[in-house]
Scaffold this active site. Structure first.
Site, PDB file in Angstrom:
ATOM      1  N   ARG A 201       0.823  -1.210   0.000  1.00 17.90           N
ATOM      2  CA  ARG A 201       0.000   0.000   0.000  1.00 17.90           C
ATOM      3  C   ARG A 201       0.859   1.264   0.000  1.00 17.90           C
ATOM      4  NH1 ARG A 201      -4.742   0.689   4.368  1.00 17.90           N
ATOM      5  NH2 ARG A 201      -2.992   1.197   5.735  1.00 17.90           N
TER       6      ARG A 201
ATOM      7  N   LYS B 144      -2.599   7.176   1.259  1.00 19.49           N
ATOM      8  CA  LYS B 144      -2.424   7.465   2.684  1.00 19.49           C
ATOM      9  C   LYS B 144      -1.352   8.545   2.772  1.00 19.49           C
ATOM     10  CE  LYS B 144      -2.405   4.722   6.875  1.00 19.49           C
ATOM     11  NZ  LYS B 144      -3.422   5.492   7.579  1.00 19.49           N
TER      12      LYS B 144
ATOM     13  N   GLU C 192     -16.416   6.815   5.785  1.00 20.77           N
ATOM     14  CA  GLU C 192     -15.632   6.124   6.806  1.00 20.77           C
ATOM     15  C   GLU C 192     -15.563   7.035   8.022  1.00 20.77           C
ATOM     16  OE1 GLU C 192     -11.546   5.507   5.570  1.00 20.77           O
ATOM     17  OE2 GLU C 192     -11.476   7.429   4.532  1.00 20.77           O
TER      18      GLU C 192
HETATM   19  N1  PXG Z   1      -9.462   5.163   7.053  1.00 18.09           N
HETATM   20  C1  PXG Z   1      -8.538   6.105   7.292  1.00 18.09           C
HETATM   21  C2  PXG Z   1      -8.783   7.495   6.850  1.00 18.09           C
HETATM   22  C3  PXG Z   1      -7.361   5.755   7.962  1.00 18.09           C
HETATM   23  O1  PXG Z   1      -6.433   6.672   8.207  1.00 18.09           O
HETATM   24  C4  PXG Z   1      -8.167   3.479   8.116  1.00 18.09           C
HETATM   25  C5  PXG Z   1      -9.299   3.887   7.434  1.00 18.09           C
HETATM   26  C6  PXG Z   1      -8.005   2.033   8.489  1.00 18.09           C
HETATM   27  O2  PXG Z   1      -7.021   1.414   7.662  1.00 18.09           O
HETATM   28  P1  PXG Z   1      -6.115   0.213   8.174  1.00 18.09           P
HETATM   29  O3  PXG Z   1      -5.316  -0.179   6.974  1.00 18.09           O
HETATM   30  O4  PXG Z   1      -5.248   0.754   9.266  1.00 18.09           O
HETATM   31  O5  PXG Z   1      -7.028  -0.840   8.615  1.00 18.09           O
HETATM   32  C7  PXG Z   1      -7.173   4.422   8.390  1.00 18.09           C
HETATM   33  C8  PXG Z   1      -5.925   4.040   9.114  1.00 18.09           C
HETATM   34  C9  PXG Z   1      -3.518   7.164  13.828  1.00 18.09           C
HETATM   35  C10 PXG Z   1      -3.651   6.015  12.912  1.00 18.09           C
HETATM   36  O6  PXG Z   1      -2.368   7.514  14.158  1.00 18.09           O
HETATM   37  C11 PXG Z   1      -4.653   5.981  11.968  1.00 18.09           C
HETATM   38  C12 PXG Z   1      -4.736   4.913  11.079  1.00 18.09           C
HETATM   39  C13 PXG Z   1      -3.848   3.879  11.153  1.00 18.09           C
HETATM   40  C14 PXG Z   1      -2.867   3.911  12.107  1.00 18.09           C
HETATM   41  C15 PXG Z   1      -2.757   5.002  12.986  1.00 18.09           C
HETATM   42  O7  PXG Z   1      -4.539   7.731  14.251  1.00 18.09           O
HETATM   43  N2  PXG Z   1      -5.717   4.956  10.164  1.00 18.09           N
END
Ligand code: PXG
Length: 294
Positions: free
Chosen positions: A54, A153, A186
């Site tokens: 990713r 991301k 989301e």
């Molecule tokens: N949507 C968004 C906008 C994200 O940033 C997810 C969904 C979930 O994706 P994953 O691949 O992690 O299942 C994310 C991920 C933080 C933090 O520091 C945020 C995420 C991941 C790790 C840390 O708040 N968001």
């Protein structure tokens, strides 16, 4: 004094006090770059290949050349966890555009920087995992694909930060984000799922959701448990009237959501199917992944 963390920075492992990025790095000046959040459990990095893929996809979309191969990135990630002697925690991998003169153009930044932090994270208090989260719909919308692609991301997280601020100001723990059409996209850092009449539903990625890796794990869990799962457009009404609701993310893991905009979801407690998904998630997270110490 707490022990300094060891950080991977551009090919070297250095103490955190020496892990510095230039004020001329475009990652800081323009939010130009991308990142990953990865967890490790029990000495194994969870879904490391998927996270690595990713971040390379994010970088490709941004015309950003990561100055190492995906195999080297996987090696550096494992080495960073090992250098810190950690068994459970959270990894933040960041690619910045690198140093260049002021001005938006990335073409004057000769080399991207890569850093990897292995530490810990707690997104919500332990009580939220017991009782479920309270959500509020926020006014800040998730951008369309032609504005800021939600699949990337990127280091530009202000959309999410502002949404989180609104949620907190509304007295909620998490913000529900809609897209430009008013459909559920989301949450600020999590994907969303609902359960109604025994079937799980989640918005399609086209609604403006990140292709979450935890989201994918839930698809696998639903298949294993024989629970139907549909990707379909969801509205706030669908969430108000759901039997159960849960959120997924690397930081959040799988967590129940029990209220949205003062409407109690189901009976206001983490639901039966949600609890089964959480149990299965824990089992998979604690028993699979790329080993750090073997
Ligand atoms: N949507 C968004 C906008 C994200 O940033 C997810 C969904 C979930 O994706 P994953 O691949 O992690 O299942 C994310 C991920 C933080 C933090 O520091 C945020 C995420 C991941 C790790 C840390 O708040 N968001």
């Amino acid at each position: 004094m707490t022990k300094e963390l060891l950080i991977y920075l551009d090919g070297k492992i250095v103490p955190e006090s020496q892990a510095k990025i230039s004020v001329f790095d475009h990652g800081l000046l323009y939010g130009d770059g991308c990142f990953e959040g990865i967890r490790f459990y029990n000495g194994r990095v969870f879904r490391l290949e998927e996270h690595t893929r990713r971040i390379y996809d994010s970088a490709k979309s941004l015309l950003l050349t990561i100055p190492m191969t995906p195999e080297e990135m996987i090696g550096a990630t494992v080495e960073t966890v090992k250098a810190n002697g950690l068994r459970d925690g959270y990894i933040r991998t960041v690619i910045t555009r690198g140093v260049g003169p002021m001005g938006l153009s990335p073409y004057k930044c000769p080399k991207a920087s890569v850093f990897i932090i292995a530490a810990s994270i707690q997104l919500y208090p332990p009580s939220a995992y017991e009782n479920g989260l309270v959500m509020a719909t926020v006014a800040t919308r998730r951008p369309r694909h032609d504005i800021l692609p939600p699949q990337v991301k990127s280091l530009n997280y202000l959309n999410n930060v502002m949404a989180k601020v609104e949620a907190i100001q509304a007295g909620a723990e998490e913000g529900l984000m809609l897209n430009d059409q008013g459909l559920v996209a989301e949450c600020t850092g999590d994907n969303i799922f609902i359960i109604r009449d025994g079937a799980i539903s989640t918005p399609p990625l086209s609604a403006g959701a990140l292709d979450g890796i935890t989201r994918r794990v839930v698809f696998e869990i639903a298949a294993t448990l024989g629970i139907p799962l549909h990707e379909r457009d969801l509205t706030r009404h669908d969430i108000f009237t759901a039997d159960e609701c849960f959120l997924t993310g690397t930081a959040a893991e799988v967590i129940a959501a029990v209220k949205l905009d003062q409407r109690v979801i189901g009976d206001g407690k983490p639901g039966v199917i949600t609890k089964r998904v959480i149990a299965k998630f824990r089992e998979i997270a604690n028993s699979t992944g790329t080993p750090v110490y073997e």
